[in-house]
Motif scaffolding. Structure first.
Motif, PDB file in Angstrom:
ATOM      1  N   ARG A  66      65.589  39.203  19.383  1.00 25.77           N
ATOM      2  CA  ARG A  66      64.294  39.011  18.705  1.00 25.77           C
ATOM      3  C   ARG A  66      63.232  38.531  19.693  1.00 25.77           C
ATOM      4  O   ARG A  66      62.104  39.012  19.683  1.00 25.77           O
ATOM      5  N   GLU A  67      63.596  37.558  20.529  1.00 24.95           N
ATOM      6  CA  GLU A  67      62.629  36.972  21.466  1.00 24.95           C
ATOM      7  C   GLU A  67      62.159  37.973  22.516  1.00 24.95           C
ATOM      8  O   GLU A  67      61.033  37.885  22.998  1.00 24.95           O
ATOM      9  N   ASN A  68      63.027  38.899  22.906  1.00 22.64           N
ATOM     10  CA  ASN A  68      62.670  39.854  23.956  1.00 22.64           C
ATOM     11  C   ASN A  68      61.964  41.096  23.425  1.00 22.64           C
ATOM     12  O   ASN A  68      61.566  41.954  24.214  1.00 22.64           O
ATOM     13  N   GLY A  69      61.814  41.173  22.125  1.00 24.96           N
ATOM     14  CA  GLY A  69      61.096  42.308  21.548  1.00 24.96           C
ATOM     15  C   GLY A  69      61.699  43.650  21.938  1.00 24.96           C
ATOM     16  O   GLY A  69      60.989  44.538  22.399  1.00 24.96           O
ATOM     17  N   LEU A  70      62.986  43.789  21.759  1.00 24.44           N
ATOM     18  CA  LEU A  70      63.658  45.027  22.143  1.00 24.44           C
ATOM     19  C   LEU A  70      63.238  46.186  21.250  1.00 24.44           C
ATOM     20  O   LEU A  70      62.923  45.999  20.075  1.00 24.44           O
ATOM     21  N   SER A  71      63.266  47.370  21.829  1.00 24.99           N
ATOM     22  CA  SER A  71      63.006  48.567  21.038  1.00 24.99           C
ATOM     23  C   SER A  71      64.204  48.800  20.118  1.00 24.99           C
ATOM     24  O   SER A  71      65.274  48.207  20.295  1.00 24.99           O
ATOM     25  N   SER A  72      64.047  49.670  19.136  1.00 26.34           N
ATOM     26  CA  SER A  72      65.147  49.939  18.210  1.00 26.34           C
ATOM     27  C   SER A  72      66.343  50.550  18.953  1.00 26.34           C
ATOM     28  O   SER A  72      67.494  50.266  18.620  1.00 26.34           O
ATOM     29  N   GLU A  73      66.076  51.362  19.979  1.00 28.79           N
ATOM     30  CA  GLU A  73      67.159  51.942  20.769  1.00 28.79           C
ATOM     31  C   GLU A  73      67.912  50.858  21.537  1.00 28.79           C
ATOM     32  O   GLU A  73      69.139  50.868  21.613  1.00 28.79           O
ATOM     33  N   GLN A  74      67.163  49.920  22.112  1.00 27.79           N
ATOM     34  CA  GLN A  74      67.792  48.825  22.849  1.00 27.79           C
ATOM     35  C   GLN A  74      68.599  47.927  21.912  1.00 27.79           C
ATOM     36  O   GLN A  74      69.687  47.482  22.260  1.00 27.79           O
ATOM     37  N   MET A  75      68.055  47.685  20.708  1.00 26.34           N
ATOM     38  CA  MET A  75      68.781  46.860  19.737  1.00 26.34           C
ATOM     39  C   MET A  75      70.086  47.542  19.319  1.00 26.34           C
ATOM     40  O   MET A  75      71.132  46.899  19.216  1.00 26.34           O
ATOM     41  N   GLN A  76      70.024  48.839  19.115  1.00 20.20           N
ATOM     42  CA  GLN A  76      71.217  49.583  18.742  1.00 20.20           C
ATOM     43  C   GLN A  76      72.227  49.564  19.894  1.00 20.20           C
ATOM     44  O   GLN A  76      73.429  49.390  19.670  1.00 20.20           O
ATOM     45  N   ALA A  77      71.744  49.725  21.117  1.00 21.79           N
ATOM     46  CA  ALA A  77      72.645  49.703  22.279  1.00 21.79           C
ATOM     47  C   ALA A  77      73.303  48.329  22.427  1.00 21.79           C
ATOM     48  O   ALA A  77      74.513  48.236  22.668  1.00 21.79           O
ATOM     49  N   ALA A  78      72.524  47.265  22.245  1.00 25.67           N
ATOM     50  CA  ALA A  78      73.063  45.922  22.356  1.00 25.67           C
ATOM     51  C   ALA A  78      74.115  45.671  21.275  1.00 25.67           C
ATOM     52  O   ALA A  78      75.180  45.093  21.551  1.00 25.67           O
ATOM     53  N   THR A  79      73.825  46.111  20.060  1.00 20.95           N
ATOM     54  CA  THR A  79      74.774  45.941  18.959  1.00 20.95           C
ATOM     55  C   THR A  79      76.066  46.716  19.222  1.00 20.95           C
ATOM     56  O   THR A  79      77.167  46.196  19.022  1.00 20.95           O
ATOM     57  N   THR A  80      75.922  47.942  19.683  1.00 23.34           N
ATOM     58  CA  THR A  80      77.095  48.772  20.001  1.00 23.34           C
ATOM     59  C   THR A  80      77.922  48.134  21.109  1.00 23.34           C
ATOM     60  O   THR A  80      79.148  48.066  21.018  1.00 23.34           O
TER      61      THR A  80
END
Length: 147
Positions: free
Chosen positions: A129-143
């Motif tokens: 949340r703090e780093n303002g990740l893009s939706s692709e980055q959030m999905q990659a991090a979750t995966t």
């Protein structure tokens, strides 16, 4: 007496000759005979870096990548503790009291690791949340956190 000193002198001369012949070897010859073996810790560190290659290759911020590596390590430790508990439960050779004490110890360690994992996951969400990740980055991090 003279024979004994000549024998010692010959031994000394042979030792010096061996040193000179060893020193004359090229560096390449020396390396060919060199054998290196890693300790278990070294082997673990080597495979650990390979294990996290997908995380290192991601375009996520470094703090998130580090946290993902920690989460992966915690998951591995949890699986190892669980395997130890399972093996202990199958072991019929132990005294019931000793088995109970070991089981309590392993369960305490497992609970601690689970707590650390929960904390790391919460920190991951906060960092994302703090780093303002893009939706692709959030999905990659979750995966990556789940793999």
């Amino acid at each position: 007496m003279r024979i004994a000193s000549l024998g010692s002198l010959n031994n000394l001369a042979q030792g010096v000759q061996r040193q000179f012949s060893t020193a004359e070897r090229t560096a390449q010859e020396s390396r060919e005979g060199l054998r290196v073996s890693l300790s278990e810790l070294g082997k673990g560190m080597s495979t650990r870096s390979e294990k996290h290659q997908d995380i290192d290759d991601s375009d996520l911020p470094q703090a998130i990548r580090d946290l993902l590596k920690m989460i992966r390590e915690l998951r591995a430790q949890i699986a190892e503790k669980q395997a130890q508990i399972d093996a202990l439960m199958r072991d019929q050779s132990l005294d019931p009291e000793a088995k109970r004490l070991q089981l309590e110890s392993l369960q305490t360690e497992l609970a601690s690791l689970n707590g650390a994992l929960a904390s790391a996951n919460a920190n991951l969400v906060k960092l994302m949340r703090e780093n303002g990740l893009s939706s692709e980055q959030m999905q990659a991090a979750t995966t990556l956190a789940m793999s």
